[in-house]
Structures are given as structure tokens and as C-alpha cells.
Enzyme design. Structure first.
Site, PDB file in Angstrom:
ATOM      1  CE  LYS A  81      -0.598   0.257   5.134  1.00 23.83           C
ATOM      2  NZ  LYS A  81      -1.479   0.508   6.325  1.00 23.83           N
TER       3      LYS A  81
ATOM      4  NE  ARG B  94      -5.689   0.691  11.803  1.00 18.32           N
ATOM      5  CZ  ARG B  94      -4.915   0.513  10.947  1.00 18.32           C
ATOM      6  NH1 ARG B  94      -3.951   1.610  10.390  1.00 18.32           N
ATOM      7  NH2 ARG B  94      -4.528  -0.551  10.258  1.00 18.32           N
TER       8      ARG B  94
END
Length: 360
Positions: free
Chosen positions: A37, A132
Site C-alpha cells: 500500500k 484502531r
């Protein structure tokens, strides 16, 4: 069109970094996957990671995985960001393993698998403190997830995983990864079978292997930054056995002038809402480069030339002090910079930065 600015990528060094990381992980009984990514799913970078021995590839964007599949890369693909409900059908078409945290997502994936006659593996994410994604590790949440998984017909849980460092800055430790193992065993008891994957984070977890404090049982890591840049920004370190000179950002000079070092007039906020502060160093030679915040994170670049100092940037312009540069700079010249993870990410996704692949 001109070829600047550009991000020059040394594939040979990324390949060597991948090999080093894979071998380190193997020494601890851990499978390493390459995370693409940071380079926007770049096919050449992904191929270099696989050539370096990565067991699978992970990306947070479904579009990147679809591109890598269409380019013919043969490996297991993992979707690192929790699937969106709006992309579920595409997820089961392009992705082998998804990271999930919601029971509702299990149902959506299962329905999509039934409609397309496919099977799908998932890793249940567990929040060990970074706040998260992930189930909160209580018996009630574990049981709720297990109930959804037991009811699925085509979706199978292969393991548990966690993420640290990306939001709350929490570092991986033998304690929090040991907690992941405990939660995985509890989930396996609810499901009635042993989980085979315990995915213990990313680059920052390599330090636990190095100092021999990785808990026995963690058997997978998802590595991006270490392979791409040879660094660990969460741990605030350059990894000594890896290459850091893997990428170079090159930008072209469009103005060179001597100007005061402090703006003249009433100071308000800049174009991004920040109020700048300047040190008065008198009249200085400054250069403007044709790159800006639309292309890169200026706080994440380091000049490779001695005597060059980044002063700041607007959307389209990077302003640097070149008073102490050892040679005369003129328009059309270029300056080079090292990039950190945030700067690399921004440059890789900018349509205005040419990404250039290089070998030794």
C-alpha cells in the site's frame, strides 16, 4: 510533458530488504508478507517483494489488489483495511484473506460467497490497545464474533491479528502480543477448531524478533515500511541490516533568488490553516522547486545535498534555503531528497510525480 518531479525506486534494494526480512522471520518460525500500500500497489514493487520471498501480498485498497491480479501476480492476496459493505462482491472476487472486526461483515461476505460460489478466509482483528480496528477483547465480543462465524457457510476464520503503532502509537510487546495469542485460543474454543494464523503486526514487530522477545505462537507479520524504506518510524529507528537508500525524490528548480528570511507584513494562517514561524537569518539565497503538498509531505523529506534546508511548502511549491550549498544553482537544475513513509505514500499516489523503477 517533463519528467520531473520523480520518485526513483531501487527495486534491487527492495528485493534485498524483503529477503532479509523474510529470512529473519523464518528464523523465528514466522511467515512474512509484503505490504504494497505504501507504493500504491505498484506492480514492480510487488513483484520485487515476491522475488524476495514474501509468502503473500497485502494492501489496504481493493483497487490495488485487483490491479496486481490483472497483472498476473500469483500469490495469496490479503485485504488489510476492513472491507466496506459497498465492495463486498468485489472483495470475494479478488481477495483471498480479509481482515475483519464486525460480525455483520462476516454475514455480508458469506452471502456474497454463496452468490458467487466461492469460499473466503478471514482473520479476526483484535484491538490490544492501539484503539484502531479490532474487536475489544472481552468474552462477550469474542462470543458474538464466534457466533457469526459458526453461522457462516462459505467464510472460515483462519486466525486472529492485531495492528499497533498506526493510530495510538502503541508499540508491540511480548505482553500485548501474548494477549493476542490468548484471545485467539479463546476464539478457537468457541469455534471448535484451532486457529492456524496469529498475525502480530508489521514492521515495528521486527524488533521483538531481533531481541528474542517475540511470544512463541505468533507466526505471521505483515511488512511494508521495512522492505520499502529499511526503517521503522514507530520505533524511531533505521533498521541496521536493511537498505535505507531505496527511494529518491527528485524535484526541479524553478526560481533562485536572494530574499529576506522573514516575511514582510501581518502574518496570518498559510493556505493550510497553519500560522508559520520564521527565524530571522537575514538575506538568504532561496530556491523554489516544482513540487508541493499536493505531491509530497514536506516534513517527511530530507535533502541529500549538504547545505540545503527545507523551509516549507504550499500546494505546488517547495521552498528551500540554499545559501550554504557548495555550488551555484540555476533554474532547470534538480535537487534530491530521501523520503520517509508518509512522504513516499504521498508521492506514490500523486498523479504529478513520475515513479521510475531502477535496478542495480
Amino acid at each position: 510533458m517533463g519528467s520531473n518531479p520523480k520518485l526513483k525506486v531501487r527495486l534491487d534494494k527492495i528485493r534485498e530488504n524483503a529477503s532479509q526480512v523474510v529470512n529473519l522471520c523464518k528464523s523465528a518460525g514466522i511467515e512474512a508478507g509484503g505490504v504494497t500500500k505504501g507504493m500504491c500497489g505498484n506492480v514492480s514493487v510487488a513483484r520485487a517483494m515476491l522475488e524476495g520471498g514474501c509468502a503473500f501480498l497485502g494492501d489496504s485498497r481493493l483497487k490495488n489488489i485487483a490491479t496486481l491480479r490483472r497483472e498476473g501476480l500469483k500469490t495469496t492476496f490479503m485485504l488489510l483495511r476492513l472491507p466496506m459493505a459497498s465492495e463486498i462482491a468485489e472483495v470475494v472476487s479478488y481477495v483471498d484473506v480479509s481482515l475483519i472486526s464486525m460480525p455483520e461483515t462476516v454475514k455480508l461476505l458469506d452471502d456474497a460467497c454463496m452468490a458467487s460460489d466461492r469460499n473466503h478466509d478471514v482473520i479476526v482483528m483484535v484491538d490490544v490497545g492501539d484503539l484502531r480496528e479490532g474487536i475489544w477483547p472481552t468474552s462477550a465480543e469474542i462470543e458474538e464474533m464466534a457466533k457469526a462465524l459458526r453461522a457462516s457457510r462459505r467464510v472460515r476464520c483462519v486466525g486472529v491479528g492485531t495492528n499497533v503503532g498506526c493510530f495510538g502509537g502503541v508499540l508491540p510487546s511480548s505482553e500485548n502480543l501474548g494477549h493476542l495469542l490468548k484471545i485467539g485460543h479463546e476464539l478457537g474454543e468457541y469455534l471448535g477448531y484451532e486457529l492456524r494464523v496469529y498475525s502480530g503486526g508489521g514492521t515495528s514487530s521486527l524488533a521483538l524478533i531481533e531481541d528474542h522477545t517475540m511470544p512463541s505462537g505468533i507466526n505471521q507479520l505483515r511488512i511494508g515500511e521495512a522492505m520499502l524504506l529499511g526503517s521503522d518510524i514507530t520505533g524511531r529507528r533505521l533498521i541496521p541490516y536493511l537498505h535505507q537508500d531505496t527511494m529518491t525524490l527528485v524535484a526541479e528548480v524553478i526560481e533562485v533568488r536572494r530574499k529576506p528570511s522573514v516575511p514582510i507584513g501581518i502574518i496570518g494562517a498559510d493556505a493550510f490553516g497553519n500560522v508559520p514561524v520564521f527565524a530571522d537569518k537575514g538575506i538568504r539565497l532561496r530556491a523554489i522547486l516544482a513540487i508541493g503538498r499536493q505531491d509530497v509531505k514536506p516534513e517527511g523529506i530530507t535533502p541529500l545535498n549538504n547545505g540545503v534546508y527545507v523551509l516549507g511548502a504550499s500546494s505546488d511549491h517547495l521552498i528551500v534555503d540554499v545559501e550554504e550549498l557548495g555550488y551555484k544553482l540555476t533554474i532547470g537544475d534538480t535537487l534530491a531528497f530521501r523520503v520517509d513513509y508518509g512522504a513516499m505514500l504521498a508521492a506514490a499516489v500523486s498523479p504529478y510525480v513520475e515513479v521510475v523503477m531502477e535496478e542495480r
